[in-house]
Design an enzyme around this catalytic site. Structure first.
Site, short mmCIF file in Angstrom:
data_model
loop_
_atom_site.label_atom_id
_atom_site.label_comp_id
_atom_site.label_asym_id
_atom_site.label_seq_id
_atom_site.Cartn_x
_atom_site.Cartn_y
_atom_site.Cartn_z
N CYS A 119 -0.74 -2.46 3.04
CA CYS A 119 -0.56 -3.24 1.83
C CYS A 119 -1.94 -3.66 1.32
O CYS A 119 -2.52 -4.60 1.85
CB CYS A 119 0.30 -4.46 2.14
N CYS A 123 7.25 -2.98 -1.16
CA CYS A 123 5.93 -3.59 -1.26
C CYS A 123 5.97 -5.12 -1.25
O CYS A 123 5.77 -5.77 -2.28
CB CYS A 123 5.19 -3.11 -2.49
#
Ligand code: UQ1
Length: 454
Positions: free
Chosen positions: A386, A204
């Site tokens: 994201c 991430c």
């Protein structure tokens, strides 16, 4: 290698010949014939990892209806499964870490054989895996999805600083350290706050700045941050990243750079944190020997990450230590009966749960067609996403594929620009995604933006 390919072809041929409904494969008899080196137990598929990828993949395989009880095994030493995408929100004081975890065993269908154990080594040349307990298990197909390791020790002084309850050093990246984050944000009244992102692959890649934007908003609302007047603002903020830009995809990077300037966040690009000592942080500069030291009053750290040792030291790894797979099919470039996805794989995309929603059906479809003696037929396009919190109540929803090309679900559906932070995306991240993940994705019935499976 050619021997491996031959034996694999032989195994596949036999399993196809006996038919998929036969509960006891020929392999088990074979195992008892050579007791010294042979596995104690054989499975048609062994899945290493019970994270987002391992659970999605093993349950999608099971739901194909082509396997009997215990023909698929899942190996993971963990007691708990964490919804890690929620940890940014824990750092922002919006959720608790406890509400984001579930006992791993409770998420595994009883028709799967669960080895609650670590992996000592992989032996793809004889189709077996050695477990930490010393047991050895055999497979026809192996799925390597154990995730990525967080190397806290890669930054000098970091483990000690994180463990010290009085230090203002924290990280959203670990269950043990995430709880400290919001406490440090609330405690800071003035001074320099630094948020770091390392060079190199991490999971991430947006999270290091998500927590910064939440903290900035918290201090702004508390009257402690004034972007319009840096010299009078009690708190100053710097973003120190090992990378040259705010984000890897030009479209979203441009928007985030605009926000950074607008909000008067100092950008320390190509600054890679190497040491923490008291209230001093030391950074290495890209391409040069010089070190830069900065004083801080709050430090949010993202450590370097890398493949697990048993992956790195295996014959499956590329030079960087990740499982070397074909970018499209997710099949190992070295062994036709080995597959990988997610954080442990070499797939050149951002390491997220959203990426798993697109990778899992491809891997599963290709593995099943290989079990039938056919080649891989599905291609992964690099999709990942994201949802980037830019303040409390707003999210920029980055979605893209290989090459940093945007692939926006709502952009295409509704004609909106997902680079603009929106309230609807915030609720998508905070409420919808955790719900759909727990209720459907880990059970193998949700494929992300492509929708529900069967
Ligand atoms: C997604 O599928 C997913 O997996 C559960 C995430 O991880 C938490 C995400 O962050 C996102 C954005 C997706 C993509 C889903 C949609 C509906 C855009």
């Amino acid at each position: 290698m050619s021997l491996q390919m031959m034996s694999h072809a032989a195994l596949t041929a036999r399993s196809v010949a006996v038919g998929s409904s036969v509960a006891v494969p020929v392999l088990r008899g074979f195992a008892t014939a050579v007791p010294v080196t042979s596995p104690s137990r054989n499975h048609r598929v062994v899945v290493i990892g019970g994270g987002a990828a391992g659970l999605s993949i093993s349950h999608q395989l099971l739901r194909s209806g082509k396997f009997s009880n215990d023909e698929i095994a899942v190996v993971d030493p963990a007691a708990w499964h964490h919804y890690q995408p929620g940890w940014t929100l824990v750092g922002g004081g919006l959720k608790t870490r406890e509400e984001l975890r579930m006992p791993l065993k409770s998420l595994i269908d009883p028709k799967l054989k669960f080895y609650n154990d670590g992996v000592a080594s992989l032996s793809p040349e004889d189709n077996s895996v050695s477990l930490s307990s010393g047991d050895k298990i055999g497979y026809e197909h192996l799925v390597v999805v154990p995730g990525i390791n967080i190397n806290y020790g890669s930054i000098k002084g970091l483990p000690e600083a994180l463990a010290d309850p009085d230090s203002m050093v924290s990280s959203i990246y670990g269950y043990d350290t995430v709880e400290k984050v919001f406490g440090t944000i609330k405690k800071l009244q003035q001074g320099d706050a630094i948020f770091t992102q390392p060079s190199g692959a991490i999971k991430c890649a947006g999270a290091p700045q998500k927590i910064m934007w939440l903290a900035l908003d918290y201090w702004k609302k508390a009257g402690l941050y004034d972007a319009g007047n840096s010299s009078r603002s009690p708190i100053n903020i710097a973003y120190a990243t090992g990378l040259p830009t705010m984000f890897g995809v030009p479209k979203y990077s441009a928007k985030l750079e605009e926000l950074r300037k607008e909000r008067a966040v100092e950008g320390l690009f190509q600054h890679d944190l190497v040491a923490v000592d008291g209230n001093k942080a030391t950074f290495a500069r890209a391409g040069g020997p010089e070190l830069v030291t900065r004083k801080f009053d709050l430090l949010h750290v993202v450590p370097k990450m890398g493949p697990h040792d048993f992956v790195k030291s295996s014959k499956l790894a590329n030079d960087a230590g990740f499982v070397d797979v074909n970018d499209g099919t997710t099949q190992s470039t070295k062994y036709q009966n080995v597959w990988s996805a997610g954080d442990a794989s070499s797939l050149p995309t951002s390491k997220t749960a959203a990426a798993i929603t697109a990778q899992a059906p491809v891997l599963v479809g290709n593995l099943l067609s290989s079990l039938e003696g056919k080649g891989p037929k599905l291609e992964y396009d690099g999709y990942t996403s994201c949802p980037l919190t830019t303040e409390y109540g707003k999210v920029l929803l980055a979605e893209f594929k290989y090459g940093g090309v945007p692939k926006e679900t709502f952009g295409n559906l509704l004609g909106i620009d997902q680079a603009i932070p929106r309230r609807a995306f915030y609720y998508l991240k905070k409420d919808f995604l955790p719900w759909v993940y727990k209720r459907y994705m880990v059970k193998g019935t949700w494929a992300g933006p492509k929708g529900w499976i069967r």
